[in-house]
Design a protein around this motif. Sequence first.
Motif, PDB file in Angstrom:
ATOM      1  N   VAL A  18       0.845  -1.202   0.000  1.00  0.00           N
ATOM      2  CA  VAL A  18       0.000   0.000   0.000  1.00  0.00           C
ATOM      3  C   VAL A  18       0.878   1.248   0.000  1.00  0.00           C
ATOM      4  N   THR A  22       1.058   3.962  -3.016  1.00  0.00           N
ATOM      5  CA  THR A  22       0.681   5.326  -2.659  1.00  0.00           C
ATOM      6  C   THR A  22       1.779   6.309  -3.075  1.00  0.00           C
ATOM      7  N   SER A  27      -4.257   5.038  -5.957  1.00  0.00           N
ATOM      8  CA  SER A  27      -5.141   4.673  -4.856  1.00  0.00           C
ATOM      9  C   SER A  27      -4.946   3.183  -4.598  1.00  0.00           C
TER      10      SER A  27
END
Length: 193
Positions: A18, A22, A27
Amino acid sequence: MPLTIGVLALQGDVREHVATLTRLGVSAPAVRRPTELDACDALVIPGGESTTIGRLARTFDLLEPLRSRVKEGMPAFGTCAGMILLADRIVDGVAGQETIGGLDVTVRRNAFGRQVDSFEDDLAVDGLAEAVHAVFIRAPWVEEVGPGVEVLATAAGHPVAVRRGPLLATSFHPEVSGDDRVHGLFVDLVRGA
């Protein structure tokens, strides 16, 4: 429209993927339910323990939706256990081990050895100008590739990064090295799909 690349969040290096996505301006929601998968343009399947991730995907009613989306052409990037889960065939799997499939390769689980045999190496990866610092943790390798599968990198004489169409897989963990370029290759692949 912004790109949404989910990270399968059942077990493994979810947070690291993630964070990497990012940083690349994507997203990157955690995916634990079919409705969350439906909202994604693509998916990262993290390292962890392939049998556990597979069992949890079945428990959370995600296994069939994952298989369907991959079969329909959703781009997916599997790292380590994620490579095993994308493979059509496994050597040294546990009895009844299920995969998502879609990548025409045979993968050997824990091919490089046990946890104590984990290692790091600098690898040439097709599509990247400079070597990638690769972290191998109880990593698989590819024993055989089917037609149309590109080998992007090798280690110890075995493929450790492969691609076929919208599917990318590495047996190493690019999310832990601080080098975002392998994820960047995947983001470019998704944008081109």
